[in-house]
Design a protein around this motif. Structure first.
Motif, short mmCIF file in Angstrom:
data_model
loop_
_atom_site.label_atom_id
_atom_site.label_comp_id
_atom_site.label_asym_id
_atom_site.label_seq_id
_atom_site.Cartn_x
_atom_site.Cartn_y
_atom_site.Cartn_z
N LEU A 10 -10.03 -2.16 10.97
CA LEU A 10 -9.30 -3.42 11.01
C LEU A 10 -9.48 -4.15 9.70
N ASN A 11 -8.37 -4.64 9.17
CA ASN A 11 -8.35 -5.43 7.95
C ASN A 11 -8.88 -4.69 6.72
N HIS A 68 4.46 -8.48 8.59
CA HIS A 68 3.86 -7.28 9.19
C HIS A 68 4.84 -6.12 9.05
N ARG A 70 5.17 -1.98 10.68
CA ARG A 70 4.68 -0.81 11.41
C ARG A 70 5.35 0.39 10.79
N GLU A 85 -0.32 -0.11 11.15
CA GLU A 85 0.16 -1.49 11.25
C GLU A 85 -0.43 -2.25 10.07
N ARG A 87 -0.44 -5.76 7.44
CA ARG A 87 -0.25 -7.20 7.42
C ARG A 87 -0.51 -7.69 6.00
N ASP A 89 -1.70 -10.52 3.53
CA ASP A 89 -2.52 -11.73 3.50
C ASP A 89 -1.81 -12.73 2.59
N LEU A 96 -3.24 -5.54 4.22
CA LEU A 96 -4.36 -5.14 5.07
C LEU A 96 -3.88 -4.18 6.13
N GLU A 98 -4.27 -3.09 9.67
CA GLU A 98 -4.83 -3.65 10.89
C GLU A 98 -5.22 -2.58 11.90
N SER A 99 -4.42 -1.51 12.00
CA SER A 99 -4.75 -0.47 12.96
C SER A 99 -4.07 0.85 12.60
#
Length: 103
Positions: A10-11, A68, A70, A85, A87, A89, A96, A98-99
């Protein structure tokens, strides 16, 4: 380190290469280039800045709308698809991860 469905990162900071039209083309993560293999999906969320209490320098721009993506990616032509996924910042302009999920 290879991320699996059971242990998503994450991140994690990643580099994203975009087409001239602004669509993700590839993601650099975990020492590999992951090429986008399917049509990516884009959406925006809103940051609850009043809850995070982040100070924003004057002139930074829009820090409320968070972009975001995907994307389904592969690191070789015959490797299985993974879904990343991403994102952005808004304070640092970095991307970043995320997953990560299989398929």
């Amino acid at each position: 380190m290879t991320v699996t469905t059971e242990s998503p990162a994450l991140n994690a900071s990643v580099d994203v290469r975009f087409t001239a039209a602004g669509t993700p083309l590839a993601v650099r993560y975990d020492g590999r280039i992951w090429v986008v293999a399917e049509e990516p999906l884009r959406w925006f969320t809103r940051d609850s800045w009043w809850e995070t209490r982040r100070n924003v320098p004057v002139g930074v721009g829009n820090v409320v709308d968070i972009e975001h993506w995907r994307v389904q990616v592969r690191h070789t032509s015959d490797s299985p698809l993974r879904t990343f996924e991403l994102r952005r910042d808004p304070l640092s302009e970095r991307w970043l991860l995320e997953s990560i999920t299989e398929g």
